[in-house]
Design an enzyme around this catalytic site. Structure first.
Site, PDB file in Angstrom:
ATOM      1  N   GLY A 181       7.057   0.201   6.813  1.00  0.00           N
ATOM      2  CA  GLY A 181       7.206   1.601   7.218  1.00  0.00           C
ATOM      3  C   GLY A 181       8.158   2.369   6.325  1.00  0.00           C
ATOM      4  O   GLY A 181       8.912   3.226   6.798  1.00  0.00           O
ATOM      5  N   GLY A 182       8.118   2.075   5.020  1.00  0.00           N
ATOM      6  CA  GLY A 182       8.929   2.849   4.061  1.00  0.00           C
ATOM      7  C   GLY A 182       8.183   4.106   3.663  1.00  0.00           C
ATOM      8  O   GLY A 182       7.188   4.478   4.290  1.00  0.00           O
TER       9      GLY A 182
ATOM     10  N   VAL B 226       2.938   5.084 -13.174  1.00  0.00           N
ATOM     11  CA  VAL B 226       2.617   5.039 -11.741  1.00  0.00           C
ATOM     12  C   VAL B 226       2.591   6.458 -11.182  1.00  0.00           C
ATOM     13  O   VAL B 226       1.676   6.862 -10.463  1.00  0.00           O
ATOM     14  CB  VAL B 226       3.642   4.163 -10.987  1.00  0.00           C
ATOM     15  CG1 VAL B 226       3.482   4.308  -9.479  1.00  0.00           C
ATOM     16  CG2 VAL B 226       3.487   2.701 -11.397  1.00  0.00           C
TER      17      VAL B 226
ATOM     18  N   GLU C 287       2.170   2.240 -24.442  1.00  0.00           N
ATOM     19  CA  GLU C 287       1.740   2.224 -23.033  1.00  0.00           C
ATOM     20  C   GLU C 287       0.492   1.355 -22.899  1.00  0.00           C
ATOM     21  O   GLU C 287      -0.473   1.553 -23.621  1.00  0.00           O
ATOM     22  CB  GLU C 287       1.473   3.648 -22.539  1.00  0.00           C
ATOM     23  CG  GLU C 287       0.768   3.753 -21.209  1.00  0.00           C
ATOM     24  CD  GLU C 287       1.447   2.993 -20.062  1.00  0.00           C
ATOM     25  OE1 GLU C 287       2.642   3.203 -19.836  1.00  0.00           O
ATOM     26  OE2 GLU C 287       0.750   2.178 -19.397  1.00  0.00           O
TER      27      GLU C 287
ATOM     28  N   GLY D  72       7.455  -2.554  -0.438  1.00  0.00           N
ATOM     29  CA  GLY D  72       8.446  -2.287  -1.472  1.00  0.00           C
ATOM     30  C   GLY D  72       7.936  -2.610  -2.863  1.00  0.00           C
ATOM     31  O   GLY D  72       6.825  -3.119  -3.031  1.00  0.00           O
ATOM     32  N   ARG D  73       8.742  -2.246  -3.851  1.00  0.00           N
ATOM     33  CA  ARG D  73       8.354  -2.433  -5.254  1.00  0.00           C
ATOM     34  C   ARG D  73       9.458  -3.172  -5.996  1.00  0.00           C
ATOM     35  O   ARG D  73      10.622  -3.062  -5.633  1.00  0.00           O
ATOM     36  CB  ARG D  73       8.087  -1.068  -5.911  1.00  0.00           C
ATOM     37  CG  ARG D  73       6.954  -0.321  -5.232  1.00  0.00           C
ATOM     38  CD  ARG D  73       6.685   1.017  -5.894  1.00  0.00           C
ATOM     39  NE  ARG D  73       6.244   0.894  -7.267  1.00  0.00           N
ATOM     40  CZ  ARG D  73       4.987   0.670  -7.632  1.00  0.00           C
ATOM     41  NH1 ARG D  73       4.037   0.548  -6.730  1.00  0.00           N
ATOM     42  NH2 ARG D  73       4.667   0.585  -8.913  1.00  0.00           N
TER      43      ARG D  73
ATOM     44  N   HIS E 282      14.677  36.365   2.552  1.00  0.00           N
ATOM     45  CA  HIS E 282      14.239  36.444   3.944  1.00  0.00           C
ATOM     46  C   HIS E 282      12.812  36.956   4.013  1.00  0.00           C
ATOM     47  O   HIS E 282      12.472  37.887   3.286  1.00  0.00           O
ATOM     48  CB  HIS E 282      15.163  37.379   4.724  1.00  0.00           C
ATOM     49  CG  HIS E 282      14.723  37.579   6.139  1.00  0.00           C
ATOM     50  ND1 HIS E 282      14.952  36.635   7.104  1.00  0.00           N
ATOM     51  CD2 HIS E 282      14.025  38.586   6.720  1.00  0.00           C
ATOM     52  CE1 HIS E 282      14.433  37.064   8.247  1.00  0.00           C
ATOM     53  NE2 HIS E 282      13.869  38.251   8.040  1.00  0.00           N
TER      54      HIS E 282
ATOM     55  N   LYS F  89       0.089  12.984  -3.359  1.00  0.00           N
ATOM     56  CA  LYS F  89       0.295  14.352  -2.863  1.00  0.00           C
ATOM     57  C   LYS F  89      -0.991  15.170  -2.893  1.00  0.00           C
ATOM     58  O   LYS F  89      -1.194  16.081  -2.088  1.00  0.00           O
ATOM     59  CB  LYS F  89       1.397  15.062  -3.667  1.00  0.00           C
ATOM     60  CG  LYS F  89       2.763  14.876  -3.064  1.00  0.00           C
ATOM     61  CD  LYS F  89       3.434  13.591  -3.436  1.00  0.00           C
ATOM     62  CE  LYS F  89       3.577  12.585  -2.386  1.00  0.00           C
ATOM     63  NZ  LYS F  89       4.270  11.358  -2.827  1.00  0.00           N
TER      64      LYS F  89
ATOM     65  N   ALA G 278      10.663   9.226  -9.346  1.00  0.00           N
ATOM     66  CA  ALA G 278      10.288   9.812 -10.625  1.00  0.00           C
ATOM     67  C   ALA G 278      11.365  10.757 -11.153  1.00  0.00           C
ATOM     68  O   ALA G 278      11.662  10.756 -12.355  1.00  0.00           O
ATOM     69  CB  ALA G 278       8.965  10.549 -10.477  1.00  0.00           C
TER      70      ALA G 278
END
Ligand code: FAD
Length: 453
Positions: free
Chosen positions: A181-182, A38, A31, A266-267, A439, A48, A314
């Site tokens: 706008g993705g 990423v 790596e 985009g990627r 519930h 997140k 992912a």
């Protein structure tokens, strides 16, 4: 000599190495930046973490609808970033620890493939050369930088940011223009609008949210517009100069002012610059071509994750890594993409799995649709004053089989798994009706919806 070398330590690479090491294969993971790729360092997890802080802030600011008043709620962006870094460090350390406990050797540095001889692949890192009988390429993806005048210069000055840099931005821009706008653009647009920026999204297509069902994407757009985000659809950024974004929309050219600009167009898979050509691996339109076991056209060479360009997610990389290791170990396994869940972590969340109305039409699949407000779920209503969420099911014309499930509303990201399982296991609608949902949960909306088919 290793049994397996894995090039790239993102979700695809590190999980492949982990599973291989656990199964007793002598494994090396290379790596060049940070283990976790990423996803852990500059993608899923950091975004997140930031979004969670924004959600808390939003709750604090709008608690009065629920009988809760707060004074002086504020967002401390440097503190938010600091916490994000803490979460990332903890997770990266955790993955490194797991790899070590699975006896995986880790080399930090840029790997360069030298070629394949007598069924062995060799990879160079610095002055060292490593050899293995099997090689997994998991080099991931990077942001696309479109040839728009001013973009290259803007990236150099820091006026334009990609998703990597924006996750470390410590001051809230007054005006943020998001190009694209993705999914990534929408998540960041939501974050910055919530914490006080004035956000505009420019999208070339006639809709936001990429591959999402168009109707659901339209509902998400409406929800975002209500929160104050401005959208220009069917619009093209033609230049960026002096803190202004030039946009061609219809036959009009607009100039949008921006303190910061997020480039999220985009990627693209990383297939160049590390000696891939020395193996003659088949690359089509910039992506490594693999079969459903992750094999490339070269024996002993596999590719998983974003580098194959199939589903740049992912969880797709995770499962591809597992299938690949099963294949190397001689176990029967294969990738199935029919029930791949997708989530947009906006507020409200959007999640979907299976067919959309567009894909049904493209593939000539006959379908019926059913839409139901999420407020049919008691818990959803209890927790949402502005109850605008929806579920949309697509079923075959006889109403016997679930083709697609689309959710807009809280917990959509958590609930979508159950719909994915129903599609993956080809459950009939009658079988789904027999399932017991706890519930009160928002997931009960699926049960409500199937009984209305
Ligand atoms: P990567 O994670 O890209 O890892 C590849 C690794 O290979 C990198 O660490 C790189 O340094 C290394 N590498 C490359 N070349 C070499 C070399 N020559 N030598 C050594 N190392 C090398 N997906 C989701 O499913 N859910 C989400 O919520 C989500 N949110 C996202 C948010 C953002 C802002 C971004 C940018 C992405 C998000 N994604 C999300 C996508 C997800 O991050 C990717 O699908 C996932 O990381 C792909 O994993 P990978 O292993 O294929 O590649």
């Amino acid at each position: 000599m290793y049994d397996l070398i894995v090039l790239g330590g993102g979700p695809g690479g590190y999980l492949a190495a982990e599973r291989a090491g656990h199964a007793g294969l002598k494994t090396l993971l290379i790596e060049k930046r940070s283990i976790g790729g990423v996803c852990l360092n500059e993608g899923c997890i950091p975004s997140k973490t930031l979004l969670n802080s924004a959600k808390l802030y939003d709750h604090a600011c709008h608690g009065e609808k629920y009988g809760v008043t707060t004074e002086g709620a504020a967002i401390d962006l440097p503190a938010v970033i600091k916490r994000k870094n803490k979460v990332v460090t903890k997770l990266v350390k955790g993955v490194e620890h797991t790899l070590k406990s699975c006896q995986v050797d880790i080399v930090k540095g840029e790997g360069r493939i030298l070629g394949r001889q007598d069924g062995e692949m060799s990879v160079q890192v610095g002055d060292e050369t490593y050899a293995a009988r099997q090689l997994i390429i998991a080099t991931g993806s990077q942001p696309i930088v479109p040839p728009i005048p001013g973009v290259k210069e803007g990236l150099e000055t820091g006026d334009i940011l990609t998703s990597r840099e924006i996750l470390d931005l410590e001051t809230i821009p007054k005006k943020l223009v998001v190009i694209g706008g993705g999914v990534i653009g929408l998540e960041m647009a939501g974050f910055f609008q919530t914490i006080g920026a004035d956000v505009t999204v420019v999208e070339m297509l006639g809709h936001i949210a990429g591959a999402a069902d168009l109707e659901m994407a339209g509902l998400l757009q409406k929800a975002y517009e209500k929160q104050g985000i401005t959208f220009y659809l069917n619009s093209r950024v033609t230049a960026v100069k002096n803190g202004k974004v030039e946009v061609l929309t219809g036959d009009q050219t607009l100039e949008l002012e921006a303190d910061k600009i997020l480039l999220s167009t985009g990627r693209r898979a990383v297939t160049e610059g590390f000696g891939l050509d020395s193996l003659n691996v088949f690359v089509d339109r910039g992506r490594i071509v693999t079969d459903s076991q992750g094999r490339t056209n070269i024996p002993g060479v596999y590719a998983v994750g974003d580098v194959n360009g199939i589903w740049m997610l992912a969880h797709a990389a995770y499962r591809e890594a597992e299938v690949c290791i099963s294949t190397i170990l001689g176990k029967k396994d294969r990738m199935r993409y029919e029930a791949m869940p997708s989530v947009v972590y906006t507020n409200p969340e959007m999640a979907f799995v299976g067919e959309t109305e567009q894909t049904c039409k493209q593939k000539g699949i006959a379908y019926r649709k059913l839409m139901l407000p999420m407020s049919y779920s008691g818990r959803y209503l209890a927790e949402n004053e502005d109850a605008s969420g929806q579920i949309k099911l697509l079923v075959d014309p006889d109403g016997t089989r679930l083709l697609g499930c689309h959710l807009l509303g809280s917990y959509a990201s958590e609930i979508i798994l159950s719909a994915g399982m129903m599609i993956e296991r080809e459950m009939s609608i009658e079988e789904i009706k027999e399932l017991i949902f706890p519930h009160p949960t928002v997931s009960e909306i699926i049960r409500e919806a199937v009984f209305k088919i």
